[in-house]
Enzyme design. Structure first.
Site, PDB file in Angstrom:
ATOM      1  N   CYS A 128       0.846  -1.195   0.000  1.00 45.40           N
ATOM      2  CA  CYS A 128       0.000   0.000   0.000  1.00 45.40           C
ATOM      3  C   CYS A 128       0.878   1.241   0.000  1.00 45.40           C
ATOM      4  CB  CYS A 128      -0.913   0.002   1.226  1.00 45.40           C
ATOM      5  SG  CYS A 128      -2.013   1.442   1.319  1.00 45.40           S
ATOM      6  N   GLU A 171      -8.679  -0.728  -3.006  1.00 47.76           N
ATOM      7  CA  GLU A 171      -9.005   0.698  -3.083  1.00 47.76           C
ATOM      8  C   GLU A 171     -10.372   0.996  -2.475  1.00 47.76           C
ATOM      9  OE1 GLU A 171      -6.681   2.704  -3.675  1.00 47.76           O
ATOM     10  OE2 GLU A 171      -5.323   1.144  -4.403  1.00 47.76           O
ATOM     11  N   HIS A 174     -10.225   1.267   1.289  1.00 56.55           N
ATOM     12  CA  HIS A 174      -9.716   2.553   1.792  1.00 56.55           C
ATOM     13  C   HIS A 174     -10.869   3.520   2.091  1.00 56.55           C
ATOM     14  CE1 HIS A 174      -5.397   2.702   1.858  1.00 56.55           C
ATOM     15  NE2 HIS A 174      -5.287   2.201   0.642  1.00 56.55           N
TER      16      HIS A 174
END
Length: 212
Positions: A128, A171, A174
Site C-alpha cells: 500500500c 481501493e 480505503h
C-alpha cells in the site's frame, strides 16, 4: 459513521491539497493520518466540475508517480469516496499467470461497493502506498461484482477476477477506513529491503521461512 463536511468545506480542503501539487503530484499520506481510518463521505456532486477534473488528474498522476495501481482520495488527505485505478505494468509471464493478472485500463470509481461471486479465495502479498515499504499476505475473494458510479454519476456494475479483483477491493476498502494490514496475516509482514529473500513473493516459500 461518516464525518460531516459541507460542500464548501470539502471544496476548500480539495483546493488546499491541490495547491501543494508539484507537476500535478501531491504527497501520499501514511498510516497514522486520521483520514485513513475514517469512513469517507459519499460523493454527491459537492465539487465544481473544474475542481473535480483537476482532483482526478492529480490523483492519476500521483498514482503514476508513486508508482502504484490504485489511489483512493483519502490517501491524499481528502475524505471523499473516490478512487482511480490502473494496472498496465509488465510482469514476468509466470508471475502474471500465478496472480491471474490481466491488464487493467484506467478508470475511476465513485461510491464503490463490492461483493464476492462464489467461494474462491486468493492469497497473495499486497502492499500500500500509505504503508510505504511493507508488504503482507492478504486472502481475498478471487471473483467479485463491483458497483460504482462514474464521473457523470452513471451507475456501473462490473465483474472482476484475479489481480483486478484484488486492486478493486484494496481501493474500495480505503473508502471505509480499512487498510490492507487490517486483513493481513501479520506474521507475513516484510519490509521491502528484505524482498530479495522472497524471490517472486512466493506465499508458500514465505510461509516456510516466516512460519505463518
Amino acid at each position: 459513521m461518516h464525518p460531516t463536511y459541507s460542500p464548501a468545506e470539502l471544496e476548500e480542503l480539495v483546493a488546499e491539497v491541490l495547491s501543494k501539487a508539484e507537476n500535478q503530484v501531491v504527497p501520499i499520506v501514511q498510516l497514522g493520518h486520521p483520514v485513513l481510518r475514517q469512513p469517507a463521505v459519499p460523493y454527491t456532486g459537492q465539487l465544481p466540475a473544474e475542481l473535480l477534473d483537476e482532483l482526478l488528474n492529480v490523483m492519476r498522476q500521483s498514482m503514476y508517480d508513486a508508482p502504484g495501481v490504485g489511489l483512493a482520495a483519502p490517501q491524499i488527505g481528502i475524505p471523499l469516496q473516490i478512487a482511480v485505478l490502473e494496472d498496465l505494468y509488465n510482469l514476468p509471464e509466470e508471475m502474471a499467470a500465478e496472480r491471474e493478472r490481466e491488464p487493467l485500463e484506467y478508470f475511476e470509481t465513485f461510491n464503490p461497493r463490492y461483493e464476492a461471486r462464489g467461494d474462491r479465495l486468493a492469497e497473495f502479498y499486497e502492499g500500500c502506498l500509505s504503508f510505504d515499504g511493507f508488504q503482507a499476505v492478504v486472502s481475498r475473494p478471487a471473483d467479485i461484482r463491483a458497483s460504482y458510479e462514474d464521473r457523470s454519476g452513471a451507475t456501473i456494475i462490473r465483474d472482476f477476477s484475479g489481480w483486478q479483483a484484488r486492486i478493486v477491493q484494496h481501493e474500495t476498502d480505503h473508502l471505509s477506513g480499512t487498510v490492507y494490514i487490517d486483513k493481513a496475516v501479520t506474521r507475513s509482514l516484510i519490509n521491502e529491503t528484505e524482498l530479495w529473500r522472497h524471490q517472486g513473493l512466493s506465499v508458500s516459500t514465505a510461509k516456510k521461512v516466516l512460519g505463518f
